[in-house]
Scaffold this motif. Structure first.
Motif, short mmCIF file in Angstrom:
data_model
loop_
_atom_site.label_atom_id
_atom_site.label_comp_id
_atom_site.label_asym_id
_atom_site.label_seq_id
_atom_site.Cartn_x
_atom_site.Cartn_y
_atom_site.Cartn_z
N SER A 41 9.50 19.13 27.47
CA SER A 41 9.39 18.70 26.07
C SER A 41 8.17 17.83 25.86
CB SER A 41 10.65 17.96 25.66
OG SER A 41 10.62 16.67 26.14
N VAL A 42 7.79 17.02 26.86
CA VAL A 42 6.58 16.21 26.73
C VAL A 42 5.35 17.11 26.66
CG1 VAL A 42 5.10 14.68 28.05
CG2 VAL A 42 7.43 14.09 27.68
N ASN A 43 5.34 18.19 27.44
CA ASN A 43 4.23 19.13 27.38
C ASN A 43 4.11 19.78 26.00
OD1 ASN A 43 2.11 20.43 28.50
ND2 ASN A 43 3.30 22.04 29.47
N MET A 44 5.25 20.14 25.43
CA MET A 44 5.23 20.75 24.10
C MET A 44 4.75 19.79 23.05
SD MET A 44 8.62 23.04 23.86
CE MET A 44 8.63 23.14 22.10
N MET A 45 5.19 18.51 23.14
CA MET A 45 4.72 17.52 22.18
C MET A 45 3.21 17.37 22.27
SD MET A 45 7.65 14.65 22.50
CE MET A 45 6.70 13.30 21.90
N GLY A 46 2.66 17.40 23.48
CA GLY A 46 1.22 17.28 23.64
C GLY A 46 0.48 18.42 22.98
N THR A 47 1.01 19.65 23.11
CA THR A 47 0.33 20.79 22.49
C THR A 47 0.36 20.68 20.97
OG1 THR A 47 1.09 22.10 24.34
CG2 THR A 47 0.27 23.27 22.46
N MET A 48 1.50 20.26 20.41
CA MET A 48 1.57 20.15 18.95
C MET A 48 0.65 19.05 18.44
SD MET A 48 5.55 20.69 18.27
CE MET A 48 6.34 22.17 18.80
N VAL A 49 0.53 17.96 19.19
CA VAL A 49 -0.38 16.89 18.78
C VAL A 49 -1.82 17.38 18.83
CG1 VAL A 49 -1.30 14.69 19.56
CG2 VAL A 49 1.12 14.98 19.29
N MET A 50 -2.14 18.27 19.78
CA MET A 50 -3.49 18.80 19.83
C MET A 50 -3.82 19.60 18.58
SD MET A 50 -4.52 19.92 23.61
CE MET A 50 -3.09 20.81 24.06
N VAL A 51 -2.84 20.38 18.07
CA VAL A 51 -3.10 21.13 16.84
C VAL A 51 -3.28 20.18 15.66
CG1 VAL A 51 -2.14 22.84 15.29
CG2 VAL A 51 -1.86 23.11 17.71
N ILE A 52 -2.50 19.08 15.65
CA ILE A 52 -2.63 18.09 14.56
C ILE A 52 -4.03 17.49 14.57
CG2 ILE A 52 -1.86 15.84 13.79
CD1 ILE A 52 0.92 16.56 14.55
N ILE A 53 -4.52 17.13 15.76
CA ILE A 53 -5.86 16.52 15.84
C ILE A 53 -6.92 17.50 15.36
CG2 ILE A 53 -7.57 15.61 17.42
CD1 ILE A 53 -5.39 14.55 19.14
N ALA A 54 -6.78 18.79 15.74
CA ALA A 54 -7.79 19.77 15.34
C ALA A 54 -7.80 19.95 13.83
CB ALA A 54 -7.53 21.11 16.03
#
Lengths: 110, 136
Positions: A41-54
């Motif tokens: 779940s931490v890995n998934m949160m990181g990926t979603m935050v990357m899309v937010i930053i982009a």
């Protein structure tokens, strides 16, 4: 309604949806009964935050925020690797000491 | 030129929306299943495809500039990193799970850690041994 206003509204809606999904992942990270659940779940949160930053980098027309996206990807991957290795080492060591204690007690009884 | 840019913008927004839909499906699979390996299957596939489509949509919106190059670099790195992370997590699960025989057909009795402790070996040695036997 011009195209710029339309894209701004679409960005806002997409950002809100992503933020709700990050909270749901956090919920599962707290509850998840075992350790690998939390790591995934931490890995998934990181990926979603990357899309937010982009999306924020494109929305405010600030190109330097895309560098943060690259760094975040590398650090989240590194975190998963380190957590897996450390937990594996700790678990195997603990089991080895338990085995040695069992052998000692058995030898003492005999 | 303005028409071409408008077409690319609309196409990019459509792709962005499809990418978010893939993330929603991934989250639904992650919440629904009870066992970690099923969840990881949904998470690994959804992560890579979702971020590829989302960032590709943003690249179409931005056009030909440095920002698009950086986003393509993120995609390239993540396509190498995410399957590796899934492999490591599944290895962790196979070694440390106490009740793995309930869910998975494992050839050794109990989880992999008992096999490792009896033979007093390391994980990397076992993987190299299997490769050598296949070659011979």
């Amino acid at each position: 309604m011009t195209l710029d206003m339309f894209t701004d509204k679409v960005y806002s809606v997409v950002l809100v949806i992503l933020a709700i999904m990050v909270l749901v992942c956090l919920f599962r990270a707290v509850i998840g009964p075992r350790v690998p659940d939390r790591i995934v779940s931490v890995n998934m949160m990181g990926t979603m935050v990357m899309v937010i930053i982009a999306i924020l980098a494109v929305k405010n027309n600030e190109g330097y925020l895309a560098d943060i996206c690259v760094l975040y990807a590398m650090i989240s991957f590194l975190a998963v690797v380190v957590l897996c290795k450390v937990y594996l080492g700790v678990y195997l060591e603990k089991k080895k000491t338990d085995d040695k204690k069992k052998e000692e007690t058995e030898d003492g009884d005999h | 030129m303005a028409i071409i840019k408008a077409i690319f913008t609309i196409l990019g927004l459509i792709l962005l929306f499809i990418g978010i839909l893939i993330f929603v499906f991934e989250l639904a699979g992650f919440v629904k299943y009870r066992y970690i390996l099923n969840r990881m299957h949904a998470a690994g596939m959804g992560d890579t495809l979702g971020i590829f489509i989302c960032l590709f949509g943003l690249v179409l919106i931005c056009g030909f500039s440095f920002v698009s190059a950086k986003l393509l670099l993120v995609i390239a790195f993540l396509w190498f990193a995410s399957p590796t992370a899934s492999h490591l997590i599944s290895r962790l699960e196979a070694v440390t799970d106490e009740e793995i025989n309930k869910y998975v057909d494992v050839q050794t009795e109990g989880n992999l850690s008992e096999y490792l402790r009896k033979e007093d070996k390391d994980l990397t040695e076992i993987l190299n041994e299997e490769e050598e036997e296949e070659d011979e």
